[in-house]
Motif scaffolding. Structure first.
Motif, PDB file in Angstrom:
ATOM      1  N   GLY A  20      -2.007   4.222  -4.951  1.00 38.50           N
ATOM      2  CA  GLY A  20      -2.428   2.830  -5.001  1.00 38.50           C
ATOM      3  C   GLY A  20      -3.531   2.460  -4.035  1.00 38.50           C
ATOM      4  O   GLY A  20      -3.909   1.286  -3.943  1.00 38.50           O
ATOM      5  N   HIS A  21      -4.060   3.442  -3.318  1.00 35.88           N
ATOM      6  CA  HIS A  21      -5.132   3.189  -2.360  1.00 35.88           C
ATOM      7  C   HIS A  21      -6.421   3.858  -2.827  1.00 35.88           C
ATOM      8  O   HIS A  21      -6.392   4.964  -3.364  1.00 35.88           O
ATOM      9  CB  HIS A  21      -4.766   3.724  -0.977  1.00 35.88           C
ATOM     10  CG  HIS A  21      -3.533   3.121  -0.391  1.00 35.88           C
ATOM     11  ND1 HIS A  21      -3.502   1.838   0.119  1.00 35.88           N
ATOM     12  CD2 HIS A  21      -2.278   3.618  -0.240  1.00 35.88           C
ATOM     13  CE1 HIS A  21      -2.287   1.581   0.575  1.00 35.88           C
ATOM     14  NE2 HIS A  21      -1.524   2.644   0.364  1.00 35.88           N
ATOM     15  N   ALA A  22      -7.536   3.220  -2.588  1.00 38.43           N
ATOM     16  CA  ALA A  22      -8.847   3.808  -2.849  1.00 38.43           C
ATOM     17  C   ALA A  22      -9.356   4.400  -1.541  1.00 38.43           C
ATOM     18  O   ALA A  22      -9.741   3.668  -0.621  1.00 38.43           O
ATOM     19  CB  ALA A  22      -9.819   2.760  -3.384  1.00 38.43           C
ATOM     20  N   LEU A  28      -5.038  10.995   6.765  1.00 41.93           N
ATOM     21  CA  LEU A  28      -5.515  10.511   5.476  1.00 41.93           C
ATOM     22  C   LEU A  28      -4.306  10.125   4.636  1.00 41.93           C
ATOM     23  O   LEU A  28      -3.329  10.878   4.566  1.00 41.93           O
ATOM     24  CB  LEU A  28      -6.327  11.603   4.772  1.00 41.93           C
ATOM     25  CG  LEU A  28      -7.025  11.263   3.454  1.00 41.93           C
ATOM     26  CD1 LEU A  28      -8.032  10.132   3.649  1.00 41.93           C
ATOM     27  CD2 LEU A  28      -7.723  12.497   2.893  1.00 41.93           C
ATOM     28  N   ALA A  29      -4.366   8.952   4.018  1.00 39.36           N
ATOM     29  CA  ALA A  29      -3.269   8.474   3.167  1.00 39.36           C
ATOM     30  C   ALA A  29      -1.943   8.428   3.916  1.00 39.36           C
ATOM     31  O   ALA A  29      -0.888   8.694   3.346  1.00 39.36           O
ATOM     32  CB  ALA A  29      -3.146   9.350   1.915  1.00 39.36           C
ATOM     33  N   GLY A  75      -3.836  13.864  -6.434  1.00 41.54           N
ATOM     34  CA  GLY A  75      -3.051  12.694  -6.794  1.00 41.54           C
ATOM     35  C   GLY A  75      -1.591  13.004  -7.022  1.00 41.54           C
ATOM     36  O   GLY A  75      -0.915  12.310  -7.790  1.00 41.54           O
ATOM     37  N   ALA A  76      -1.073  14.041  -6.360  1.00 37.95           N
ATOM     38  CA  ALA A  76       0.323  14.442  -6.541  1.00 37.95           C
ATOM     39  C   ALA A  76       1.235  13.587  -5.656  1.00 37.95           C
ATOM     40  O   ALA A  76       0.897  13.307  -4.508  1.00 37.95           O
ATOM     41  CB  ALA A  76       0.503  15.917  -6.206  1.00 37.95           C
ATOM     42  N   PRO A  77       2.392  13.186  -6.156  1.00 37.41           N
ATOM     43  CA  PRO A  77       3.264  12.305  -5.366  1.00 37.41           C
ATOM     44  C   PRO A  77       3.982  12.983  -4.218  1.00 37.41           C
ATOM     45  O   PRO A  77       4.418  12.326  -3.281  1.00 37.41           O
ATOM     46  CB  PRO A  77       4.276  11.793  -6.405  1.00 37.41           C
ATOM     47  CG  PRO A  77       4.309  12.861  -7.454  1.00 37.41           C
ATOM     48  CD  PRO A  77       2.919  13.420  -7.518  1.00 37.41           C
TER      49      PRO A  77
END
Length: 475
Positions: free
Chosen positions: A277-279, A379-380, A449-451
């Motif tokens: 959900g983040h860019a 990051l993230a 994009g893996a959870p």
């Protein structure tokens, strides 16, 4: 008759007819992707005017119209084949009709397009390459039991397009990382997986190589840690470590930033990444903040002003924060950061200048002896690496390892042991050196994009299944 029994009956019939259901050779063929590319610009009329031939091979993934249309899958590419009864010998038409989903087959014939424009190979020759005896799951990708997916990676990769995409992208992440380091003159090396000592011993082989005159070295290898499984952790994972002579932690910061940016550009074609959900914007200069300031901003606690464990615990309680049972001042600092700062570091950030207690192998800051020249990139909301100016003063290193051993004896299980071989290497002479470690799996997890981490590890650590536990109990 069950589907498995029906497939077994077909297998027996093939053998009775003298057909080898598992032949040792495959006839000439062209990759499905190449066939699609070769005829991409030719419409139905052009193909009908001068029908070209093609030979392809793949796994049967779908059957339509009672076997008259078969869809093959090879290396992620699909192509339709057709079997028209009026144009085939009866035995060949029957062979195609008796194919099952999961069989491997090679077919050859003219190429044409259906009324809907679908590129198709019309069967004129066919060869069974391998008979599938177990049916493929129809809705595997919708399975809610993630553990079952990871236990049966072969099925997951077959029918879950996202699992296949992640596997391919992860491989490209590793390739891009290797290419970026090679282009900078780093030499890839292999160091021992088994070490006589944990912790500081991991750096020892690289240090000796730099002492020996190999100024830029790196390794992408497996690492093992006795830790639990979580979204961000796996006991077995992949780490990139690199060491550069005549460099410090500022040089390694520039390298870490460039590596991530180049890897994203090579693999994804962009430095803008959508994750959870983040860019995330990887381009440009990354934010830098000291560990001291990051904790103070999040909690109101200046950790360097509370320089012992008791004082820091009191400061935490005064702010309504449970200090827990950290065995040392350094460990409590780390706990405060992990709980109150790390989750908020979404955009790429370098957290710098760690207390010396947390970094026994890093060089002291020339401006504040309480700190070392160390940083971690985030990051993230996740740490993706660790780097510092290597400590090359053997006397300072000995004193710190002795202090670390005392911390271990006091209950800090993550403290570094005393490593005499490492100290002897430093005494030979180590030039100013920067070291960087980067978690390949976490970086791949974000870029793909893996959870969770297990999605990007082909064979993640698994708890024993019920069947395995039952067998072990009965053994």
């Amino acid at each position: 008759m069950s589907e498995r029994d029906a497939r077994r009956a077909k297998l027996a019939a093939l053998r009775k007819a003298g057909v080898d259901p598992y032949p040792p050779r495959v006839g000439p063929r062209e990759a499905i992707a190449a066939v699609r590319e070769r005829f991409a610009e030719r419409d139905a009329a052009a193909l009908a005017a001068d029908p070209p031939r093609a030979a392809i091979a793949g796994r049967v993934i779908a059957l339509r119209s009672f076997g008259k249309l078969v869809f093959l899958l090879e290396n992620g590419e699909r192509l339709q084949i057709s079997a028209r009864k009026s144009e085939l010998p009866p035995e060949l038409f029957e062979f195609v009709k008796r194919l099952d989903v999961g069989d491997f087959v090679r077919v050859e014939g003219p190429v044409w397009r259906t009324q809907s424009g679908e590129l198709t190979v019309d069967v004129r020759e066919a060869q069974l390459l391998a008979k599938g005896l177990a049916p493929l799951p129809e809705k595997w990708h919708g399975l809610s039991d993630v553990e079952a997916r990871f236990r049966s990676r072969h099925l997951d990769l077959l029918v879950n397009e996202d699992a296949r995409r992640i596997a391919i992208q992860r491989s490209r992440v590793v390739g891009a990382m290797r290419a970026s380091l090679d282009e900078r003159g780093f030499l890839e090396v292999e160091t021992p997986v088994l070490q006589p000592l944990y912790g500081g011993a991991a750096a020892r082989p690289f240090t000796t190589l730099v002492v020996g005159g190999l100024d830029r070295v790196y390794e992408i290898g497996r690492v093992f840690r006795n830790e639990g499984v979580s979204r961000k952790h796996n006991p077995e994972f992949t780490m990139m470590e690199c060491y550069q002579a005549y460099a410090d932690y500022r040089d390694m910061m520039a390298l870490a930033q460039a590596l991530v940016q180049e890897i994203a550009a090579r693999v994804l074609g962009t430095t803008r990444v959508e994750y959870a959900g983040h860019a995330l914007e990887l381009a440009g200069e990354w934010r830098r903040v000291t560990l001291r300031d990051a904790i103070a901003d999040a909690t109101g606690i200046d950790v360097l002003s509370h320089a012992d464990l008791g004082a820091l615990r009191d400061a935490a309680r005064a702010r309504g924060i449970d200090p827990g049972d950290a065995p040392s001042w350094g460990r409590l600092v780390d706990d405060l950061f992990s709980a109150h700062v790390e989750p908020s570091l979404i955009q790429p950030t370098f957290v710098t200048d760690y207390p010396v207690e947390l970094s026994p192998l890093a060089k002291r800051s020339p401006t504040d002896p309480r700190l070392v020249e160390r940083f971690e990139p985030f990051l993230a909301g996740m740490e993706i690496g660790n780097a510092f100016s290597e400590l090359n003063d053997p006397d300072d290193q000995r004193e710190r390892l002795l202090a670390s051993r005392r911390a271990f004896e006091a209950g800090d299980e993550e403290a570094h042991p005393l490593d005499e071989d490492y100290l002897r290497a430093l005494e030979i002479g180590l030039p100013p050196t920067g070291g960087l470690g980067m978690g390949v799996d976490r970086l791949a997890m974000i870029l793909c994009g893996a959870p969770n981490l297990r999605e990007v590890i082909m064979f993640p650590h698994m708890r024993p299944s019920a069947e395995d536990a039952a067998e072990e109990e009965g053994a």
